[in-house]
Design an enzyme around this catalytic site. Structure first.
Site, PDB file in Angstrom:
ATOM      1  N   LYS A  11       0.814  -1.220   0.000  1.00 40.31           N
ATOM      2  CA  LYS A  11       0.000   0.000   0.000  1.00 40.31           C
ATOM      3  C   LYS A  11       0.845   1.267   0.000  1.00 40.31           C
ATOM      4  CE  LYS A  11      -0.945   0.027   5.004  1.00 40.31           C
ATOM      5  NZ  LYS A  11       0.453  -0.297   5.269  1.00 40.31           N
ATOM      6  N   ARG A  86      -4.527   3.097  13.211  1.00 33.28           N
ATOM      7  CA  ARG A  86      -4.263   1.679  13.487  1.00 33.28           C
ATOM      8  C   ARG A  86      -5.179   1.117  14.541  1.00 33.28           C
ATOM      9  NH1 ARG A  86       1.796  -0.045  12.187  1.00 33.28           N
ATOM     10  NH2 ARG A  86       1.908   1.362  10.413  1.00 33.28           N
ATOM     11  N   ARG A 125      12.940 -12.035   1.508  1.00 31.65           N
ATOM     12  CA  ARG A 125      14.118 -11.165   1.469  1.00 31.65           C
ATOM     13  C   ARG A 125      15.372 -11.920   1.903  1.00 31.65           C
ATOM     14  NH1 ARG A 125      14.398  -5.359   4.372  1.00 31.65           N
ATOM     15  NH2 ARG A 125      13.786  -6.608   6.180  1.00 31.65           N
ATOM     16  N   ARG A 158      17.323 -12.437   7.456  1.00 31.85           N
ATOM     17  CA  ARG A 158      17.362 -11.753   8.748  1.00 31.85           C
ATOM     18  C   ARG A 158      16.286 -12.301   9.682  1.00 31.85           C
ATOM     19  NH1 ARG A 158      17.484  -5.436   7.561  1.00 31.85           N
ATOM     20  NH2 ARG A 158      15.688  -5.774   8.885  1.00 31.85           N
ATOM     21  N   ARG A 169       3.889 -10.578  13.369  1.00 28.74           N
ATOM     22  CA  ARG A 169       3.536  -9.230  12.889  1.00 28.74           C
ATOM     23  C   ARG A 169       2.149  -9.225  12.260  1.00 28.74           C
ATOM     24  NH1 ARG A 169       8.152  -7.814   8.878  1.00 28.74           N
ATOM     25  NH2 ARG A 169       6.911  -5.989   8.409  1.00 28.74           N
TER      26      ARG A 169
END
Ligand SMILES: [Zn+2]
Length: 214
Positions: A11, A86, A125, A158, A169
């Site tokens: 987004k 949020r 990633r 990572r 998350r």
């Protein structure tokens, strides 16, 4: 307008793009907090205390930041929020602020992306141990698996990109944001855009949703 969506929904890119087209500010609270901390403003110093403890910055600090931002001349013609609100408390504070300004929210766009796709994007990633170059297994893979194109170093994942961290998350996001979807749906403001597929297709769907008048 408000853009809502999970981390990895893409987004931010779309919000920046649309804000530029419309000539309105792209207001991303995450970026603003980092700037306030870097600039050492009183608000930044306050926010830093929470961020250093890994805690969420409280609603009243965020709302103060937004209030300051909306007072700037470039926000007179409108604004696009990315990553805010949020929580329900933030949404209610925003509604009051905007009523006072006589600029009510026109629309809330929700970027709907499946959890499987978010996991694929967020865990793909890889970073070179030697030179720090970043790759993505899907969107920008190295020529040879596990090896840096630039220096031949070893690529690794990572800790914060690991599947368990990413799942956490996403759970935090779900807990906080599901109520917001209902909140805005009840007020007739919510439009859902399917956030998977080619970027151009998503952009077209988004513009159609954003520019339609209810
Ligand atoms: Zn390298």
């Amino acid at each position: 307008m408000v853009f809502l969506g999970p981390p990895g929904a893409g987004k931010g890119t779309q919000a920046r793009d649309l804000a530029e087209t419309w000539g309105v500010p792209h207001i991303a609270t995450g970026d603003m907090l980092r700037e306030a901390v870097a600039a050492g403003t009183p608000l930044g110093q306050d926010a830093r205390r929470y961020m250093e403890q890994g805690a969420l910055v409280p609603d009243d600090v965020i709302v103060e930041l937004i209030q300051e931002r909306l007072g700037k001349p470039d926000a007179k013609r409108g604004f696009l929020f990315d990553g805010f609100p949020r929580t329900i408390a933030q949404a209610e504070a925003l509604s009051t602020l905007l009523e006072d300004l006589g600029q009510p929210l026109e629309r809330v766009i929700f970027f709907d992306v499946s959890e499987a796709e978010l996991l694929r994007r967020l865990t793909g990633r890889r970073v070179c141990r030697a030179c720090g170059t970043t790759y993505h297994l899907v969107s920008s893979p190295p020529g040879r698996a596990g090896v840096c194109d630039r220096c031949g170093g070893e690529l690794y994942q990572r800790q914060d990109d690991s599947e368990s961290t990413v799942r956490t998350r996403l759970q935090v996001y779900d807990t906080q944001t599901a109520p917001l979807l209902d909140y805005y749906r009840k007020r007739g403001l919510l439009t859902t855009v399917h956030g998977e597929g080619p970027v151009e297709t998503i952009r077209a769907a988004l513009r159609q949703a954003a520019e339609a008048r209810s």
